[in-house]
Write a protein that holds these residues in place. Structure first.
Motif, PDB file in Angstrom:
ATOM      1  N   MET A  89      -1.949   9.659  -7.573  1.00 41.85           N
ATOM      2  CA  MET A  89      -2.854   9.674  -8.712  1.00 41.85           C
ATOM      3  C   MET A  89      -4.019  10.612  -8.401  1.00 41.85           C
ATOM      4  N   PRO A  90      -4.690  11.115  -9.454  1.00 46.90           N
ATOM      5  CA  PRO A  90      -5.834  12.006  -9.209  1.00 46.90           C
ATOM      6  C   PRO A  90      -6.955  11.285  -8.478  1.00 46.90           C
ATOM      7  N   LEU A  91      -7.653  12.014  -7.602  1.00 45.41           N
ATOM      8  CA  LEU A  91      -8.728  11.424  -6.807  1.00 45.41           C
ATOM      9  C   LEU A  91      -9.858  10.925  -7.710  1.00 45.41           C
ATOM     10  N   ALA A  92     -10.227  11.693  -8.749  1.00 38.93           N
ATOM     11  CA  ALA A  92     -11.317  11.270  -9.642  1.00 38.93           C
ATOM     12  C   ALA A  92     -10.965   9.986 -10.372  1.00 38.93           C
ATOM     13  N   GLU A  93      -9.697   9.871 -10.791  1.00 37.75           N
ATOM     14  CA  GLU A  93      -9.266   8.653 -11.482  1.00 37.75           C
ATOM     15  C   GLU A  93      -9.336   7.449 -10.557  1.00 37.75           C
ATOM     16  N   LEU A  94      -8.951   7.646  -9.267  1.00 40.29           N
ATOM     17  CA  LEU A  94      -8.981   6.535  -8.298  1.00 40.29           C
ATOM     18  C   LEU A  94     -10.406   6.059  -8.071  1.00 40.29           C
ATOM     19  N   LEU A  95     -11.312   7.022  -7.813  1.00 41.78           N
ATOM     20  CA  LEU A  95     -12.687   6.632  -7.507  1.00 41.78           C
ATOM     21  C   LEU A  95     -13.392   6.035  -8.725  1.00 41.78           C
ATOM     22  N   VAL A 123      -4.314  12.009  -4.602  1.00 42.73           N
ATOM     23  CA  VAL A 123      -4.253  11.043  -3.509  1.00 42.73           C
ATOM     24  C   VAL A 123      -2.863  10.425  -3.496  1.00 42.73           C
ATOM     25  N   ARG A 124      -2.252  10.360  -2.334  1.00 47.53           N
ATOM     26  CA  ARG A 124      -0.923   9.751  -2.181  1.00 47.53           C
ATOM     27  C   ARG A 124      -1.120   8.401  -1.504  1.00 47.53           C
ATOM     28  N   LEU A 125      -0.660   7.308  -2.181  1.00 53.01           N
ATOM     29  CA  LEU A 125      -0.871   5.944  -1.721  1.00 53.01           C
ATOM     30  C   LEU A 125       0.458   5.286  -1.382  1.00 53.01           C
ATOM     31  N   VAL A 126       0.416   4.344  -0.431  1.00 53.30           N
ATOM     32  CA  VAL A 126       1.590   3.553  -0.048  1.00 53.30           C
ATOM     33  C   VAL A 126       1.163   2.101  -0.041  1.00 53.30           C
ATOM     34  N   ASP A 127       1.905   1.237  -0.812  1.00 51.10           N
ATOM     35  CA  ASP A 127       1.533  -0.179  -0.849  1.00 51.10           C
ATOM     36  C   ASP A 127       2.190  -0.926   0.300  1.00 51.10           C
ATOM     37  N   VAL A 128       2.015  -2.248   0.329  1.00 56.27           N
ATOM     38  CA  VAL A 128       2.465  -3.049   1.465  1.00 56.27           C
ATOM     39  C   VAL A 128       3.981  -3.125   1.566  1.00 56.27           C
ATOM     40  N   VAL A 129       4.702  -2.854   0.456  1.00 57.17           N
ATOM     41  CA  VAL A 129       6.170  -2.906   0.492  1.00 57.17           C
ATOM     42  C   VAL A 129       6.770  -1.506   0.638  1.00 57.17           C
ATOM     43  N   LEU A 157      -6.659  -1.729  -4.994  1.00 60.29           N
ATOM     44  CA  LEU A 157      -6.662  -1.184  -6.358  1.00 60.29           C
ATOM     45  C   LEU A 157      -5.986  -2.184  -7.288  1.00 60.29           C
ATOM     46  N   ASP A 158      -6.776  -2.692  -8.226  1.00 55.27           N
ATOM     47  CA  ASP A 158      -6.270  -3.692  -9.163  1.00 55.27           C
ATOM     48  C   ASP A 158      -5.704  -4.903  -8.432  1.00 55.27           C
ATOM     49  N   GLY A 159      -6.369  -5.275  -7.334  1.00 52.64           N
ATOM     50  CA  GLY A 159      -5.957  -6.471  -6.601  1.00 52.64           C
ATOM     51  C   GLY A 159      -4.824  -6.250  -5.626  1.00 52.64           C
ATOM     52  N   ARG A 160      -4.267  -5.037  -5.553  1.00 58.69           N
ATOM     53  CA  ARG A 160      -3.157  -4.759  -4.636  1.00 58.69           C
ATOM     54  C   ARG A 160      -3.654  -3.854  -3.493  1.00 58.69           C
ATOM     55  N   LEU A 161      -3.167  -4.145  -2.279  1.00 53.28           N
ATOM     56  CA  LEU A 161      -3.605  -3.410  -1.091  1.00 53.28           C
ATOM     57  C   LEU A 161      -2.759  -2.148  -0.919  1.00 53.28           C
ATOM     58  N   HIS A 162      -3.425  -1.021  -0.694  1.00 56.01           N
ATOM     59  CA  HIS A 162      -2.751   0.261  -0.467  1.00 56.01           C
ATOM     60  C   HIS A 162      -3.350   0.942   0.782  1.00 56.01           C
ATOM     61  N   SER A 163      -2.575   1.864   1.331  1.00 59.82           N
ATOM     62  CA  SER A 163      -3.049   2.735   2.412  1.00 59.82           C
ATOM     63  C   SER A 163      -3.001   4.170   1.928  1.00 59.82           C
ATOM     64  N   VAL A 164      -4.081   4.903   2.248  1.00 53.59           N
ATOM     65  CA  VAL A 164      -4.138   6.314   1.861  1.00 53.59           C
ATOM     66  C   VAL A 164      -3.290   7.100   2.845  1.00 53.59           C
ATOM     67  N   GLU A 165      -2.191   7.693   2.331  1.00 54.74           N
ATOM     68  CA  GLU A 165      -1.294   8.474   3.197  1.00 54.74           C
ATOM     69  C   GLU A 165      -1.810   9.900   3.352  1.00 54.74           C
ATOM     70  N   THR A 166      -2.104  10.566   2.258  1.00 55.30           N
ATOM     71  CA  THR A 166      -2.632  11.927   2.304  1.00 55.30           C
ATOM     72  C   THR A 166      -3.616  12.111   1.172  1.00 55.30           C
ATOM     73  N   VAL A 167      -4.555  13.013   1.392  1.00 51.45           N
ATOM     74  CA  VAL A 167      -5.488  13.447   0.357  1.00 51.45           C
ATOM     75  C   VAL A 167      -5.339  14.946   0.263  1.00 51.45           C
ATOM     76  N   SER A 168      -4.726  15.457  -0.806  1.00 49.33           N
ATOM     77  CA  SER A 168      -4.436  16.873  -0.957  1.00 49.33           C
ATOM     78  C   SER A 168      -5.114  17.380  -2.219  1.00 49.33           C
ATOM     79  N   GLY A 169      -6.133  18.219  -2.047  1.00 39.02           N
ATOM     80  CA  GLY A 169      -6.832  18.767  -3.197  1.00 39.02           C
ATOM     81  C   GLY A 169      -7.490  17.665  -4.010  1.00 39.02           C
ATOM     82  N   ALA A 170      -7.067  17.529  -5.272  1.00 43.02           N
ATOM     83  CA  ALA A 170      -7.637  16.509  -6.163  1.00 43.02           C
ATOM     84  C   ALA A 170      -6.711  15.334  -6.340  1.00 43.02           C
TER      85      ALA A 170
END
Length: 696
Positions: A44-50, A32-38, A17-30
């Protein structure tokens, strides 16, 4: 080139996302919870991410195929497995852009790059690539294999036609299979035959069930293969004894019981010991071993050797199990209980006899498991169990595995003890050496002493594989160590058997107390202690006023009468006790009566039977060469009598009475049933007077 967007985002997916690597930790409803490399967490909302133009799916957890069933892959032909692995490399490249064996720095080909090409475009590219390589494959085939791989992994790429297991019976007609199964089941209780006999029986079953429409049997080779498959594990053409035993086993696994304290579960059984012994008369024969095993400790509290096991032997075995094993002359001091790991101090406080006892635990049985042998289902043994509060548990008929511990212990006594004893003959004729019976040098009494010492010295101190502590499973305990450990846990304190308890274990007879005493099997027992109860009602209405009498078939010198009026026991001696040279048992008594009956003395008196039995023992003791009139039956009766007339448990002493003196012919002149006969002298034979009476 249009970027392929995922239809569904899952936990574990890697995104950019925007050149930075993330891992999807959980997807709850609408959301998304993300964790970066550090490790920074963002949400953020799922619709906004997609909808973000900088969103890019790097790898999907969905792309990890299920583990292949290695066992199933081993069962298919190798070319089929290789073909599935060949397809796997192409399918993985379609899903991820790279083949499974790619280098770490490798990049995806442009036509397989998930960031530039959709899944359909990558599949079409694979179809074109395979066609260029000479593998003409359609687009639906590639799509079907890709879906199968995502669902089942490598197994989904296998040609399922080759993976179908073949029937155990092949292509043989089901009617023939059913008839063969029936014929094999009928062989269970028959003498072992051949496949040819079974084939003939199958033909008869088919003819009876289907008549003219019966199918023909396959070739001999095919039928033999069919029979081999269907009879596997049933010993149809092997040992009849094994076949019948297997047929009685349950379909499911064997059950088991867990014993957590000494005496909770015990097993008793008898078997001929593989040692021939010499009886007192010189007759050589095998002895029969009866012993009892404790499941919790694998202790053998008692073992009895007899020519043949009787009900009283099983009862006496209970008495020995509850009686401390005394130290014998010649035993080393290390065999004392005080020198062992057994808790002797605590036990000695309960019974002072344990101070000088050998290192063999005294165990009170709670439940006894036995088979349906006559000695165990007899009234004598069951009464002994009831009197001592023991739960009597006979096994199902034909189920020796239900008492497998004692059965296995008999094998151990053969390998650990019997094979080292003079007179060992092996467990079968095939194992017997030449003239093995000539090596027999021990009597039953001597072999019993050796067995008792071996149990104390070896069995009780030998590590048993079935005795392992959960904390230290690599160390096997001895029966004495296990007993000491369980006593500490369960708080078990046995109460040894008393003399009165021993009487309870003997055979029972209900008799009247007459003026002359008590008569059992034509033997008269009398004592002054019976005077207050002669011709009196015992008070037991169910037995019509008769008195309960206990007797030992191996020693008929005395009986014990339960005093129903005042309590306790009355010891009553045999009235001919002072006239017989040695005590003898019921077997010798019955045999002497039989011998006298054959001589025409059907109305033989008690004294005559006693004298005949005593003469029998004297003649048989001298051996067959000394008296040719001594039969083999006489020697067997003598041998069994002398081997069993030694008491094996505590018993009350006989009352002190003045000995009765009888004439040489052993007739008691005070016996009202035997009045003194009038003496009529015989005249002297006169030949001349006799000749005058002759008439010519």
């Amino acid at each position: 080139m249009t970027v392929s967007r995922p239809r569904l985002l899952r936990s574990g997916d890697d995104i950019r996302l925007d050149g930075r690597l993330h891992s999807v930790e959980t997807v709850s409803g609408a959301a998304v919870r993300l964790v970066d490399v550090v490790g920074v967490v963002s949400e953020m909302p799922l619709a906004e991410l997609l909808g973000d133009p900088g969103f890019e799916l790097v790898s999907s957890a969905r792309q990890v195929a299920p583990l292949p069933p290695s066992g199933l892959l081993d069962g298919i032909p190798e070319p089929v497995a290789d073909h599935a692995r060949w397809w796997e490399r192409h399918i993985v490249e379609i899903l991820t852009g790279l083949p499974p064996e790619h280098e770490p720095a490798a990049t995806a080909k442009p036509e397989y790059d998930p960031r530039r090409c959709s899944l359909r475009q990558r599949e079409l590219a694979k179809v074109a690539e395979l066609a260029a390589a000479g593998h003409k494959v359609s687009f639906p085939t590639v799509k079907r294999l890709r879906l199968a791989y995502e669902t089942e992994g490598l197994w989904g790429l296998v040609d399922q036609r080759t993976a179908r297991p073949s029937r155990p019976t092949g292509r043989v007609d089901e009617r023939i299979v059913a008839a063969t199964r029936q014929a094999i089941a009928e062989e269970t209780n028959r003498s072992t035959g051949t496949v040819a006999r079974l084939r003939r029986r199958v033909e008869q079953i088919l003819a009876a069930d289907h008549g003219p429409d019966a199918p023909g049997l396959p070739s001999q080779a095919t039928f033999y293969r069919l029979v081999n498959r269907l009879s596997q594990g049933k010993h149809t053409f092997g040992s009849a004894r094994t076949r019948q035993s297997l047929a009685k086993q349950p379909d499911g696994p064997f059950g088991s019981v867990t014993a957590v304290r000494p005496g909770e579960w015990m097993q008793i059984d008898s078997t001929p010991i593989d040692v021939r012994v010499v009886l007192d008369n010189g007759l050589v024969d095998r002895a029969e071993l009866t012993w009892i095993v404790d499941l919790a400790t694998r202790t053998i509290p008692a073992a009895v050797l007899r020519p043949t096991t009787k009900a009283v032997d099983a009862a006496v075995l209970l008495a020995r199990a509850l009686t401390p094993e005394p130290m014998r002359p010649g035993w080393v001091d290390a065999l004392r209980m005080s020198r062992s790991v057994l808790p002797h101090r605590r036990l000695t406080e309960v019974d002072e006899r344990l101070e000088h006892a050998a290192a063999r635990p005294v165990i009170v049985p709670e439940s006894i498991v036995c088979d349906h042998g006559k000695a165990y289902i007899s009234q004598t043994f069951q009464s002994a169990c009831r009197a001592m509060g023991i739960n009597f548990q006979p096994t199902h008929k034909g189920s020796p595995w239900e008492k497998g511990v004692v059965e296995r212990s008999f094998d151990s006594v053969g390998t650990l003890f019997a094979q080292y004893v003079a007179g060992y003959v092996g467990s079968s004729v095939e194992q017997r050496g030449e003239n093995a019976e000539r090596a027999a040098v021990w009597s039953i009494a001597e072999l019993q002493a050796l067995l008792d010492e071996w149990i104390v010295a070896t069995w009780q101190n030998r590590p048993h594989d079935g005795l392992r502590h959960p904390v230290t499973p690599d160390k096997a305990l001895t029966p004495n160590e296990q007993y000491a450990a369980l006593v500490e846990i369960a708080g078990y304190v046995p109460v040894p058997l008393s003399a009165d308890d021993f009487i309870e274990l003997l055979s029972i007879s209900w008799n009247a107390i007459n003026k002359y005493g008590i008569k059992i099997n034509h033997r008269t027992y009398d004592a002054k202690a019976l005077n207050p109860y002669r011709r009196q009602h015992s008070g037991i209405e169910r037995k019509k006023g008769l008195w309960e009498v206990h007797y030992d078939p191996y020693d008929i010198t005395r009986v014990w009468v339960r005093n129903h009026h005042d309590g306790g026991w009355i010891t009553v001696p045999w009235k001919h006790l002072s006239t017989t040279p040695v005590p003898f048992g019921e077997l010798a008594w019955q045999h002497a009566r039989t011998v006298l009956a054959q001589r025409g003395q059907d109305a033989a008196t008690e004294a005559e039977i006693a004298q005949a039995a005593a003469d029998l023992l004297d003649r048989a003791e001298q051996g067959p060469a000394a008296d040719p009139q001594t039969t083999k039956r006489d020697r067997r009766v003598s041998g069994r009598t002398r081997a069993t007339n030694t008491p094996t448990a505590p018993r009350p002493p006989a009352p002190h009475e003045e000995p009765k003196h009888h004439p040489d012919h052993l007739v008691d002149i005070d016996d009202p049933e035997e009045p003194t006969a009038k003496i009529i002298p015989l005249p002297v034979f006169d030949a001349r007077k006799e000749a005058e009476t002759w008439q010519f």
